[in-house]
Enzyme design. Structure first.
Site, PDB file in Angstrom:
ATOM      1  N   SER A 160      43.775  39.701  49.957  1.00  0.00           N
ATOM      2  CA  SER A 160      43.055  40.241  48.666  1.00  0.00           C
ATOM      3  C   SER A 160      42.828  41.504  48.828  1.00  0.00           C
ATOM      4  O   SER A 160      42.899  42.266  49.811  1.00  0.00           O
ATOM      5  CB  SER A 160      41.715  39.345  48.784  1.00  0.00           C
ATOM      6  OG  SER A 160      41.075  39.468  49.992  1.00  0.00           O
ATOM      7  N   ASN A 163      38.935  45.568  45.191  1.00  0.00           N
ATOM      8  CA  ASN A 163      37.998  45.708  43.980  1.00  0.00           C
ATOM      9  C   ASN A 163      37.424  44.253  43.493  1.00  0.00           C
ATOM     10  O   ASN A 163      36.160  44.279  42.866  1.00  0.00           O
ATOM     11  CB  ASN A 163      38.935  46.057  42.579  1.00  0.00           C
ATOM     12  CG  ASN A 163      40.091  45.311  42.360  1.00  0.00           C
ATOM     13  OD1 ASN A 163      40.511  44.454  43.112  1.00  0.00           O
ATOM     14  ND2 ASN A 163      40.344  45.287  41.301  1.00  0.00           N
ATOM     15  N   TYR A 164      37.748  43.121  43.952  1.00  0.00           N
ATOM     16  CA  TYR A 164      37.218  41.833  43.796  1.00  0.00           C
ATOM     17  C   TYR A 164      37.052  41.145  45.224  1.00  0.00           C
ATOM     18  O   TYR A 164      37.568  40.194  45.387  1.00  0.00           O
ATOM     19  CB  TYR A 164      37.633  41.072  42.679  1.00  0.00           C
ATOM     20  CG  TYR A 164      37.610  41.277  41.256  1.00  0.00           C
ATOM     21  CD1 TYR A 164      36.440  40.831  40.363  1.00  0.00           C
ATOM     22  CD2 TYR A 164      38.148  42.161  40.913  1.00  0.00           C
ATOM     23  CE1 TYR A 164      36.276  41.161  39.280  1.00  0.00           C
ATOM     24  CE2 TYR A 164      38.059  42.693  39.450  1.00  0.00           C
ATOM     25  CZ  TYR A 164      36.961  42.059  38.729  1.00  0.00           C
ATOM     26  OH  TYR A 164      36.748  42.387  37.454  1.00  0.00           O
ATOM     27  N   THR A 189      40.663  45.666  53.954  1.00  0.00           N
ATOM     28  CA  THR A 189      39.643  46.139  54.822  1.00  0.00           C
ATOM     29  C   THR A 189      38.437  46.913  54.367  1.00  0.00           C
ATOM     30  O   THR A 189      37.252  46.525  54.782  1.00  0.00           O
ATOM     31  CB  THR A 189      40.459  47.334  55.631  1.00  0.00           C
ATOM     32  OG1 THR A 189      41.724  46.877  56.333  1.00  0.00           O
ATOM     33  CG2 THR A 189      39.441  48.134  56.880  1.00  0.00           C
ATOM     34  N   GLU A 259      49.958  38.910  42.229  1.00  0.00           N
ATOM     35  CA  GLU A 259      49.338  39.748  41.242  1.00  0.00           C
ATOM     36  C   GLU A 259      49.210  41.123  41.559  1.00  0.00           C
ATOM     37  O   GLU A 259      48.436  41.570  42.370  1.00  0.00           O
ATOM     38  CB  GLU A 259      48.067  39.248  40.912  1.00  0.00           C
ATOM     39  CG  GLU A 259      47.951  37.489  40.393  1.00  0.00           C
ATOM     40  CD  GLU A 259      48.694  37.204  38.996  1.00  0.00           C
ATOM     41  OE1 GLU A 259      49.143  38.413  38.376  1.00  0.00           O
ATOM     42  OE2 GLU A 259      49.109  36.013  38.951  1.00  0.00           O
ATOM     43  N   ARG A 292      40.144  48.088  37.926  1.00  0.00           N
ATOM     44  CA  ARG A 292      40.672  46.792  37.675  1.00  0.00           C
ATOM     45  C   ARG A 292      41.899  46.711  37.345  1.00  0.00           C
ATOM     46  O   ARG A 292      42.425  47.492  36.607  1.00  0.00           O
ATOM     47  CB  ARG A 292      39.718  45.954  36.581  1.00  0.00           C
ATOM     48  CG  ARG A 292      38.136  45.883  36.705  1.00  0.00           C
ATOM     49  CD  ARG A 292      37.465  45.739  35.779  1.00  0.00           C
ATOM     50  NE  ARG A 292      37.757  44.900  34.936  1.00  0.00           N
ATOM     51  CZ  ARG A 292      38.440  44.863  33.536  1.00  0.00           C
ATOM     52  NH1 ARG A 292      38.383  46.001  33.115  1.00  0.00           N
ATOM     53  NH2 ARG A 292      38.857  43.921  32.831  1.00  0.00           N
ATOM     54  N   CYS A 293      42.669  45.513  37.791  1.00  0.00           N
ATOM     55  CA  CYS A 293      44.216  45.439  37.537  1.00  0.00           C
ATOM     56  C   CYS A 293      44.265  45.593  36.066  1.00  0.00           C
ATOM     57  O   CYS A 293      45.218  45.977  35.311  1.00  0.00           O
ATOM     58  CB  CYS A 293      44.727  44.381  37.993  1.00  0.00           C
ATOM     59  SG  CYS A 293      44.010  42.896  37.741  1.00  0.00           S
ATOM     60  N   ARG A 447      41.102  38.998  32.632  1.00  0.00           N
ATOM     61  CA  ARG A 447      41.624  37.808  33.085  1.00  0.00           C
ATOM     62  C   ARG A 447      40.969  36.540  32.564  1.00  0.00           C
ATOM     63  O   ARG A 447      41.916  35.453  32.604  1.00  0.00           O
ATOM     64  CB  ARG A 447      41.555  37.788  34.734  1.00  0.00           C
ATOM     65  CG  ARG A 447      42.112  36.710  35.467  1.00  0.00           C
ATOM     66  CD  ARG A 447      41.896  36.699  36.918  1.00  0.00           C
ATOM     67  NE  ARG A 447      40.851  35.989  37.419  1.00  0.00           N
ATOM     68  CZ  ARG A 447      40.191  35.965  38.497  1.00  0.00           C
ATOM     69  NH1 ARG A 447      40.686  37.036  39.383  1.00  0.00           N
ATOM     70  NH2 ARG A 447      39.458  35.456  38.948  1.00  0.00           N
TER      71      ARG A 447
HETATM   72  P1  NAP Z   1      46.548  47.470  48.180  1.00  0.00           P
HETATM   73  O1  NAP Z   1      46.404  48.978  49.007  1.00  0.00           O
HETATM   74  O2  NAP Z   1      47.967  46.760  47.672  1.00  0.00           O
HETATM   75  O3  NAP Z   1      45.922  46.338  49.297  1.00  0.00           O
HETATM   76  C1  NAP Z   1      45.944  45.066  48.945  1.00  0.00           C
HETATM   77  C2  NAP Z   1      45.752  44.021  50.200  1.00  0.00           C
HETATM   78  O4  NAP Z   1      47.036  44.222  50.999  1.00  0.00           O
HETATM   79  C3  NAP Z   1      44.987  44.562  51.127  1.00  0.00           C
HETATM   80  O5  NAP Z   1      44.127  43.318  51.729  1.00  0.00           O
HETATM   81  C4  NAP Z   1      45.434  45.579  52.253  1.00  0.00           C
HETATM   82  O6  NAP Z   1      45.128  45.414  53.622  1.00  0.00           O
HETATM   83  C5  NAP Z   1      46.852  44.523  52.183  1.00  0.00           C
HETATM   84  N1  NAP Z   1      48.093  45.257  52.639  1.00  0.00           N
HETATM   85  C6  NAP Z   1      48.219  46.732  52.865  1.00  0.00           C
HETATM   86  N2  NAP Z   1      49.366  46.959  53.224  1.00  0.00           N
HETATM   87  C7  NAP Z   1      49.820  45.648  53.719  1.00  0.00           C
HETATM   88  C8  NAP Z   1      51.232  45.321  54.272  1.00  0.00           C
HETATM   89  N3  NAP Z   1      52.073  46.213  54.704  1.00  0.00           N
HETATM   90  N4  NAP Z   1      51.275  44.009  54.459  1.00  0.00           N
HETATM   91  C9  NAP Z   1      50.691  43.034  54.180  1.00  0.00           C
HETATM   92  N5  NAP Z   1      49.307  43.528  53.651  1.00  0.00           N
HETATM   93  C10 NAP Z   1      48.900  44.723  53.244  1.00  0.00           C
HETATM   94  O7  NAP Z   1      45.831  47.300  46.988  1.00  0.00           O
HETATM   95  P2  NAP Z   1      44.163  47.822  46.574  1.00  0.00           P
HETATM   96  O8  NAP Z   1      43.874  48.987  46.696  1.00  0.00           O
HETATM   97  O9  NAP Z   1      43.282  46.783  47.747  1.00  0.00           O
HETATM   98  O10 NAP Z   1      43.940  47.240  45.219  1.00  0.00           O
HETATM   99  C11 NAP Z   1      44.214  48.178  44.316  1.00  0.00           C
HETATM  100  C12 NAP Z   1      45.706  47.355  43.552  1.00  0.00           C
HETATM  101  O11 NAP Z   1      45.605  46.124  43.378  1.00  0.00           O
HETATM  102  C13 NAP Z   1      46.068  48.066  42.388  1.00  0.00           C
HETATM  103  O12 NAP Z   1      47.318  48.394  41.894  1.00  0.00           O
HETATM  104  C14 NAP Z   1      45.504  47.017  41.289  1.00  0.00           C
HETATM  105  O13 NAP Z   1      46.408  46.851  40.068  1.00  0.00           O
HETATM  106  C15 NAP Z   1      45.893  45.579  42.205  1.00  0.00           C
HETATM  107  N6  NAP Z   1      45.381  44.511  41.647  1.00  0.00           N
HETATM  108  C16 NAP Z   1      45.929  43.533  40.899  1.00  0.00           C
HETATM  109  C17 NAP Z   1      45.301  42.733  40.515  1.00  0.00           C
HETATM  110  C18 NAP Z   1      45.980  41.589  39.463  1.00  0.00           C
HETATM  111  O14 NAP Z   1      45.465  40.258  39.470  1.00  0.00           O
HETATM  112  N7  NAP Z   1      47.172  41.862  38.808  1.00  0.00           N
HETATM  113  C19 NAP Z   1      44.097  42.483  40.876  1.00  0.00           C
HETATM  114  C20 NAP Z   1      43.246  43.408  41.228  1.00  0.00           C
HETATM  115  C21 NAP Z   1      44.182  44.432  42.043  1.00  0.00           C
HETATM  116  P3  NAP Z   1      44.173  46.775  53.823  1.00  0.00           P
HETATM  117  O15 NAP Z   1      42.869  46.921  52.992  1.00  0.00           O
HETATM  118  O16 NAP Z   1      43.738  46.812  55.082  1.00  0.00           O
HETATM  119  O17 NAP Z   1      45.085  47.881  53.462  1.00  0.00           O
HETATM  120  O1  G3P Z   2      41.322  43.337  38.843  1.00  0.00           O
HETATM  121  C1  G3P Z   2      40.938  41.874  39.155  1.00  0.00           C
HETATM  122  C2  G3P Z   2      41.510  40.916  38.220  1.00  0.00           C
HETATM  123  O2  G3P Z   2      41.350  39.562  38.542  1.00  0.00           O
HETATM  124  C3  G3P Z   2      41.104  40.894  36.643  1.00  0.00           C
HETATM  125  O3  G3P Z   2      39.799  40.433  36.499  1.00  0.00           O
HETATM  126  O4  G3P Z   2      38.077  39.865  35.225  1.00  0.00           O
HETATM  127  O5  G3P Z   2      38.439  42.351  35.534  1.00  0.00           O
HETATM  128  O6  G3P Z   2      39.963  41.101  34.030  1.00  0.00           O
HETATM  129  P1  G3P Z   2      38.926  40.728  35.331  1.00  0.00           P
END
Ligand code: NAP
Ligand code: G3P
Length: 486
Positions: A160, A163-164, A189, A259, A292-293, A447
């Site tokens: 996960s 952000n949520y 983390t 996602e 938020r995504c 969402r």
């Molecule tokens: P992130 O840096 O990609 O991290 C997401 C998760 O992946 C964290 O638990 C992270 O752990 C883990 N992670 C990092 N490197 C990894 C690896 N090599 N292998 C496996 N897991 C790994 O994303 P974030 O900064 O937390 O969130 C922001 C991003 O998420 C944005 O791009 C946003 O658009 C996207 N997002 C998308 C949605 C959707 O539903 N489409 C919803 C929410 C967020 P660590 O924290 O330990 O690095």
């Molecule tokens: O970025 C998190 C995703 O699940 C969107 O939820 O309710 O912010 O559109 P919401």
């Protein structure tokens, strides 16, 4: 909130096989608040031996969990939802400190998560199998019936984002459990302390030992090991496109639900209700500082109404409250970390240097970026294409709906889009042509409600979430064919 979850030194443990553990030689990661750098707590950077143990336990108990009647599983989930509702204030406070979520969003995340979990339990109770008669296929008679039920996949790895930290952990765990899987959660983390509280709540609600286990540690260090672990049967990931692509490039024969990032466009046509559009765009772009995504990440406005739209946006963006989540009613809060702030600052700098018109904002104070609106953004600017994950919104002016569609689709992302118009034909014309998972007509991109399908296309994801969709994604059909000899 829970006595045995952390010790006096603010060290949080992980749940493995029903025990809260941390290795004696575990390296500790300090979780500091994005608000003021104060220590929220410490979590262990788990080693490969601990990871193996968490996954092994999950595999062992899955055989029994699968056999627990769905109504019994649902009772546990209902209890989880009840506890969440009892602890809205405490959990929101942890989130406010750990990920600087504003109070209103933090409290609503807890309530939404309780609703999600209950709805998931009830949906799973009502998922029926099917039986298919052979005779409907050419050449077959009434002598065979396929009885189709759903089977769990095994051990689900849930990863996960920050952000949520509660909702996007629960929205993987609950459907996975109801489908009969066991789960290993690797939370972001920054967000892991909130997630560990959720894990504790599942335990308090009576989830049997080993059915849910947690792994903390930096994704950049343990990620590859966890995602390529041979005992993982499904990976449910939410996070950046960069990490999503890495996971899909190094895993083999493991189904993935992803996602990822987005660059959601709000398309505003000539006949739109501009007050309605502006209200939705501001809420969509700036809540939780754009982290938020599904945040509105660009406006594609038809030239003829763009000046008027800019005036309304400027008037209302200035009313947003900027400050610490602890002050109560801030809309714009500190970004998650210094790196995120610097990334957004560079996007602002690039837009300024390339001649975009700064309408409002553009400044920084600590980890806070003031809500920023740029007009006359062009295709040459990074802000036209990159996801800021911060409170910065570009307006790209277009001559008509077709140019808006073209620019919307030129993005590598395809999560959602919004279209503002009072003409249903125009709404369908544009929706039909957009390469995204969801189009919102006269509303911000978002969402919920959480039983709707939620998916990204192109670089925004793989597979479909949404309560029933998630349960189905984390289970598979099993067919027993009855052959009738008469
Ligand atoms: P992130 O840096 O990609 O991290 C997401 C998760 O992946 C964290 O638990 C992270 O752990 C883990 N992670 C990092 N490197 C990894 C690896 N090599 N292998 C496996 N897991 C790994 O994303 P974030 O900064 O937390 O969130 C922001 C991003 O998420 C944005 O791009 C946003 O658009 C996207 N997002 C998308 C949605 C959707 O539903 N489409 C919803 C929410 C967020 P660590 O924290 O330990 O690095
Ligand atoms: O970025 C998190 C995703 O699940 C969107 O939820 O309710 O912010 O559109 P919401």
């Amino acid at each position: 909130m829970f006595d045995n979850l952390c010790n006096d030194n603010k060290i949080f443990k992980n749940l493995i096989g029903g025990d809260w553990v941390i290795a004696d030689d575990s390296e500790l990661i300090e979780i500091k608040s994005p608000i003021d750098g104060s220590l929220v707590g410490k979590v262990g950077a788990m080693n490969t031996g601990e990871v193996d143990k968490a996954i092994r336990v999950a595999k062992e108990v899955q055989k029994d969990w699968k056999l627990v009647p769905i109504s019994e599983k649902a009772k546990v989930l209902h209890k989880v939802a009840d506890i969440l509702e009892e602890k809205v204030k405490e959990l929101a406070s942890i989130m406010m400190h750990e990920v600087a979520k504003d109070k209103k969003s933090a409290e609503s995340e807890v309530i939404r998560t309780a609703d999600f979990i209950r709805f998931t339990a009830d949906t799973a109770k009502n998922i029926a199998g099917e039986s298919l008669p052979a005779e409907s296929f050419p050449g077959y008679k009434r002598d065979k019936i396929s009885v189709v039920t759903r089977e769990p996949l095994g051990v689900v790895l849930a990863i996960s984002p920050f952000n949520y930290p509660l909702n996007l952990a629960a929205s993987k765990i609950a459907p996975a459990l109801m489908a009969g899987n066991t789960v290993v959660l690797k939370p972001a983390t920054q967000g892991s302390i909130t997630a560990l509280h959720l894990v504790k709540i599942f335990q308090e609600a009576g989830l049997p030992n080993g059915v849910l286990n947690s792994i903390t540690g930096k994704g950049s260090e343990i990620g590859d090991y966890v995602v390529t672990h041979p005992e993982i049967n499904f990976i449910n990931f939410t996070g950046s496109t960069e990490v999503g692509k890495r996971i899909s490039s190094i895993t083999t024969m493991v189904p993935l639900l992803m996602e990822l990032g987005g660059k959601d466009a709000a398309i505003v046509l000539e006949d739109a209700d501009l007050e309605l559009a502006a209200k939705n765009i501001i809420a969509g772009a700036f809540s939780y500082s754009g982290q938020r995504c599904t945040a509105v990440k660009r406006i594609l406005a038809v030239d003829t109404i763009a000046d008027k739209l800019v005036d309304i946006l400027k008037r209302d963006i200035k009313k947003l409250k900027v400050g610490s989540p602890l002050e109560g009613d801030a809309d714009i809060v500190p970004l998650i970390d210094e790196k995120a702030v610097e990334f957004v600052e560079n996007l602002i700098k690039d837009s300024r240097e390339k001649g975009a018109t700064l309408v409002v904002g553009g400044n920084r104070e600590g980890n806070i970026i003031y809500p920023t609106l740029f007009d006359n953004v062009t295709r040459e600017m990074r802000l036209a294409w990159e996801e800021p994950f911060g409170p910065v919104l570009p307006i790209i002016r277009v001559k008509d709906k077709d140019e808006a569609i073209e620019i919307a689709n030129e993005s590598e992302y395809g999560l959602q889009s919004a279209i503002f118009t009072n003409n249903i034909n125009e709404a369908f014309y544009v929706s039909d042509r957009l390469e995204v998972g969801t189009v919102q007509v006269n509303n911000k991109t978002e969402r919920g409600p959480d039983h709707f399908p939620f998916l990204g296309v192109k670089a925004s994801g793989l597979g479909t979430q949404g309560i029933r969709y998630s349960i189905e994604a984390m289970s598979r059909p099993k067919a027993v064919v009855i052959n009738i000899n008469n």
